[in-house]
Design an enzyme around this catalytic site. Structure first.
Site, PDB file in Angstrom:
ATOM      1  N   HIS A  24       0.799  -1.225   0.000  1.00 27.78           N
ATOM      2  CA  HIS A  24       0.000   0.000   0.000  1.00 27.78           C
ATOM      3  C   HIS A  24       0.838   1.285   0.000  1.00 27.78           C
ATOM      4  CE1 HIS A  24       0.267  -0.128   4.404  1.00 27.78           C
ATOM      5  NE2 HIS A  24      -0.591  -1.097   4.522  1.00 27.78           N
ATOM      6  N   HIS A  78      -4.935  -9.676  14.241  1.00 31.07           N
ATOM      7  CA  HIS A  78      -5.051  -8.429  13.470  1.00 31.07           C
ATOM      8  C   HIS A  78      -5.909  -8.667  12.235  1.00 31.07           C
ATOM      9  CE1 HIS A  78      -4.144  -4.677  11.643  1.00 31.07           C
ATOM     10  NE2 HIS A  78      -3.023  -4.975  11.037  1.00 31.07           N
ATOM     11  N   GLU A  80      -6.152  -6.771   9.405  1.00 32.08           N
ATOM     12  CA  GLU A  80      -5.690  -6.357   8.068  1.00 32.08           C
ATOM     13  C   GLU A  80      -5.457  -7.604   7.202  1.00 32.08           C
ATOM     14  OE1 GLU A  80      -2.473  -3.470   8.040  1.00 32.08           O
ATOM     15  OE2 GLU A  80      -2.985  -2.873   5.993  1.00 32.08           O
ATOM     16  N   ASP A  82      -3.473  -8.803   5.078  1.00 33.17           N
ATOM     17  CA  ASP A  82      -2.247  -9.590   4.930  1.00 33.17           C
ATOM     18  C   ASP A  82      -2.170 -10.674   6.008  1.00 33.17           C
ATOM     19  OD1 ASP A  82      -2.004  -7.305   6.566  1.00 33.17           O
ATOM     20  OD2 ASP A  82       0.166  -7.297   6.450  1.00 33.17           O
ATOM     21  N   HIS A 153      -0.978  -1.395  14.889  1.00 35.11           N
ATOM     22  CA  HIS A 153      -1.255  -0.083  14.360  1.00 35.11           C
ATOM     23  C   HIS A 153      -2.713   0.098  13.913  1.00 35.11           C
ATOM     24  CE1 HIS A 153      -1.089  -1.095   9.854  1.00 35.11           C
ATOM     25  NE2 HIS A 153      -1.069  -2.246  10.493  1.00 35.11           N
ATOM     26  N   ASP A 172       2.051  -7.328  13.829  1.00 32.72           N
ATOM     27  CA  ASP A 172       2.815  -6.345  13.046  1.00 32.72           C
ATOM     28  C   ASP A 172       3.984  -5.724  13.825  1.00 32.72           C
ATOM     29  OD1 ASP A 172       1.642  -6.370  10.521  1.00 32.72           O
ATOM     30  OD2 ASP A 172       0.088  -4.954  11.083  1.00 32.72           O
ATOM     31  N   TYR A 200      10.159  -0.097   8.327  1.00 31.75           N
ATOM     32  CA  TYR A 200       8.817  -0.578   8.667  1.00 31.75           C
ATOM     33  C   TYR A 200       8.179   0.345   9.712  1.00 31.75           C
ATOM     34  CZ  TYR A 200       5.340  -4.068  10.110  1.00 31.75           C
ATOM     35  OH  TYR A 200       4.172  -4.738  10.406  1.00 31.75           O
ATOM     36  N   HIS A 233       5.699 -10.300  10.107  1.00 34.21           N
ATOM     37  CA  HIS A 233       6.445 -10.033   8.867  1.00 34.21           C
ATOM     38  C   HIS A 233       7.936 -10.169   9.159  1.00 34.21           C
ATOM     39  CE1 HIS A 233       2.980  -8.326   6.802  1.00 34.21           C
ATOM     40  NE2 HIS A 233       2.769  -7.525   7.814  1.00 34.21           N
TER      41      HIS A 233
HETATM   42 FE1  FEO Z   1      -1.367  -4.265   9.654  1.00 35.31          FE
HETATM   43 FE2  FEO Z   1       0.804  -6.634   8.464  1.00 35.31          FE
HETATM   44  O1  FEO Z   1      -0.806  -5.712   8.612  1.00 35.31           O
END
Ligand code: FEO
Length: 407
Positions: A24, A78, A80, A82, A153, A172, A200, A233
């Protein structure tokens, strides 16, 4: 596709996104990974999933350990996509049993807002169980303790912690966008991990310093013993040194502590005049013994510039006037900065012009909006705006005008 054991009976079952180059708007030159974890205990538990296009890879990895249909619990740290993109496929596999999906209060709301209309992804039959701070569940031998981390986040973000293993699964937080065949920081190298963790943080977590501080405080007050941090990640931290260093960096970044001896000059140029000004400013800082980095936005992505902006005390931004305003590259950076809100900086705007000369005003307004200190108001200084091509005198003037900038 094999699962990889990271602790006794805890397996990495994530996926590596080798080709990811844009997250993004954040340029991910090294790709990334979506780390999901499978815990084999009396209650077989999956912590998070992967981006939807890699869900088959995750399922294959789970199959290398156990029949995925045997999963009893799913934890969604989370919403989101991903990390939740693979949830519909997993929940579909488990639909014949009453698998419990643990998530935060905002996690349930967020998942319901994501997986509602499409019949394949419909979450109406998912067995949600909301958890709040202090809640924990027993898996048998192991316990999972939940630590909600709102706005680190997203509102739903949450950490899972397994005390028996001293294992923190922070989603994250502490992540880095790195695609690697190695799972661990000590195999990839701290310098790379640190650099990617900084990028990051600067591009994802920076606006939420206060929230990060309260999470760090809560983790410290609870006296959590941690000997492994396995984020969602990038690579896993398993040495005390790397864990301490990463927590220290999060303390530093979340308190917006800049490097006093670092300046970054970010600019774009049309015919080289603003670039000449940038070089003059660099030579001013070098004379003051301040380490200075030049970033041309024609050659560098704004998300790379953000890392240096986060770390530097002095942030100098230049653009020529183009069509009565600034160059689009500089406009994009300022818009990005407005959202990410770097703070506690000393700023300066500069730029060349042909006839109207509005660029410096635009940049200065944007930096003032960010509450940067502006000890040298470029709009009040003829030296910061130079017509057409700077002479040597113009550049010397510019350098002289900066004297009150460095403290
Ligand atoms: Fe907030 Fe890795 O997604």
């Amino acid at each position: 596709m094999k699962a990889r054991e990271i602790k006794p009976n805890v397996y990495w079952v994530g996926a590596v996104d080798w080709n990811l180059r844009n997250f993004h708007g954040y340029s991910t030159d090294k790709g990334s990974s979506y780390n999901a974890y499978l815990i084999i205990d009396e209650k077989i538990t999956l912590v998070d999933t992967v981006k939807y296009h890699l869900v088959d890879e995750m399922i294959e990895r789970i199959k290398s350990v156990i029949d995925p249909a045997k999963i009893d619990y799913v934890i969604s740290n989370h919403v989101e996509m991903d990390h939740s993109g693979g949830l519909p496929a997993i929940m579909k596999l488990l639909s014949s049993k009453s698998t419990t999906l643990f998530t935060s209060v905002n996690g349930e709301k967020g998942l319901k807002n994501h997986y509602h209309s499409n019949s394949t992804n419909n979450c109406s039959n998912w067995n949600f169980k909301k958890v709040v701070a202090g809640d924990s569940i027993s898996l048998g031998k192991y316990t999972v303790k939940f630590i909600p981390t709102p706005m680190v986040h997203w509102p739903d973000s949450m950490i899972s912690y397994i005390p028996e293993l001293k294992l923190l699964l922070p989603n994250d937080a502490f992540g880095q966008h790195i695609a690697s065949a190695s799972l661990y920081e000590d195999e990839v190298g701290w310098d790379i991990v640190k650099m990617e963790a900084a990028k990051y943080y600067a591009n994802i977590v920076l606006p939420y310093g206060k929230n990060v501080q309260s999470v760090l405080k809560s983790v410290s007050e609870q006296n959590l013993a941690i000997d492994m941090i396995a984020p969602s990640h990038g690579v896993i931290l398993r040495t005390n040194t790397s864990i301490e260093k990463m927590i220290h960096l999060y303390q530093k970044w979340s308190s917006y502590t800049a490097d006093d001896n670092k300046a970054v000059i970010v600019y774009d140029t049309m015919w080289g005049s603003t670039e000449k000004m940038a070089h003059a400013i660099k030579s001013f800082f070098e004379e003051k013994m301040v380490a200075t980095k030049m970033i041309s936005l024609s050659h560098t992505h704004i998300s790379d510039a953000m890392t240096d902006i986060m770390e530097a005390k002095y942030v100098l931004i230049g653009s020529p006037t183009l069509n009565n305003t600034i160059m689009p590259t500089v406009g994009a950076l300022l818009t990005y900065m407005k959202g990410l809100r770097p703070t506690k900086k000393i700023g300066f705007a500069f730029g060349s012009f042909g006839w109207s000369g509005q660029s410096v005003k635009h940049i200065e307004e944007a930096l003032r909006e960010l509450e940067f200190e502006m000890p040298v108001a470029a709009t009040a200084s003829a030296a910061a705006s130079i017509k057409y091509i700077p002479t040597n005198d113009d550049l010397e003037n510019l350098k002289r005008s900066l004297h009150s900038l460095v403290r």
